[in-house]
Design a protein around this motif. Structure first.
Motif: not given
Length: 293
Positions: A93-113
């Motif tokens: 439950p951190l930003r950490g090493r997953s946050e860049t993944i989230r930035l890419i997916l959100s900016d590319q219009g993708a959804k994730w869980t």
């Protein structure tokens, strides 16, 4: 499934001839309306039958045209960007090493869980997530049935998938170089925050100008710092640099005072509409940089 029906999303001349457009047209009219509602491209092209690939704000869409009521309908056999993607991020439950993944997916219009792993569970002897992790580390990233570990490998995978890994071998190499530079800086910060907290952050903060000057110089060499780190389109290294800047600004608010290009870069990339929506979300705001005590 697409790979079974149409290997490599291709179609042979024999399959062209065998495909009965009249029999299929009525069946796919409802599908066409669905795909149109999800902003898949429709190209007027009477009577055509051709393979059609396009890069969208989401994943590569491979589709096949069929002449129906005076227009070509793009029927896809892979996900459109606005449909459910099947992405799953498994992390703490951190930003950490997953946050860049989230930035890419959100900016590319993708959804994730998100699949959160609590630290108390991770450090138990029977943690299944840790047993399954290839190198005993998170994040874990799932794209349908495909599973990938190691954060920078995930970034490169998404970079290739979304066409944000460089337009040439030289650009790709420079993007890798910048991303490695971000990784070096991230590791220095991780060491201070997690492994040597007793030493404090004063020296680290004092040394930041030396660290940031390299990125400032890189920006200055591409369109005078008005675009991206490499080339004329965003890359996964831009997202990674943005994340490490966000982290530093949260911990050391004045750290970019002497770096106008990095400041403008952070503001400019953060203002991209889809990315800005994610950055303002409660999920982002509630996700800490360091573990909550």
């Amino acid at each position: 499934m697409a790979g079974d029906l149409y290997p490599d999303h291709g179609v042979t001349g024999t399959e062209n001839r065998q495909y009965n457009r009249e029999q299929r047209a009525g069946k796919h009219e409802a599908d066409a309306a669905l795909y149109k509602s999800h902003q898949c491209e429709q190209t007027p092209h009477p009577g055509s039958w051709r393979r059609h690939d396009q890069r969208t704000q989401g994943p590569l869409v491979a589709g096949y045209g069929i002449y129906t009521q005076g227009q070509e309908i793009l029927l896809t056999f892979s996900f459109c960007s606005s449909l459910v993607s099947g992405y799953v991020i498994t992390y703490f439950p951190l930003r950490g090493r997953s946050e860049t993944i989230r930035l890419i997916l959100s900016d590319q219009g993708a959804k994730w869980t998100e699949e959160e792993v609590q630290f108390t569970d991770w450090f138990t002897a029977n943690c299944e997530h840790k047993k399954q992790a290839v190198f005993g580390q998170l994040p874990k990233f799932k794209d349908g049935d495909f599973v990938l570990y190691q954060s920078n490998s995930i970034l490169r995978y998404l970079g290739r998938k979304y066409g944000i890994a460089g337009g040439s071998n030289q650009e790709s190499a420079l993007i890798d170089m910048v991303n490695d530079g971000v990784e070096d800086l991230r590791m220095k910060l991780v060491r201070v925050l997690f492994y040597e907290p007793e030493k404090g952050t004063e020296k680290y903060e004092a040394d930041l100008p030396d660290q940031f000057s390299a990125f400032e110089r890189i920006l200055s060499q591409n369109s005078n710092g008005t675009r991206f780190v490499v080339g004329d389109q965003i890359s996964y290294a831009d997202y990674n640099l943005l994340d490490i800047l966000h982290v530093h600004l949260a911990l050391f608010p004045a750290c970019l005072a002497s770096f106008p290009l990095l400041t403008a870069f952070s503001d400019r990339i953060s203002s991209r509409p889809k990315l800005m929506e994610y950055l303002k979300s409660e999920a982002r705001k509630n996700r800490p940089i360091v573990p909550k005590k």
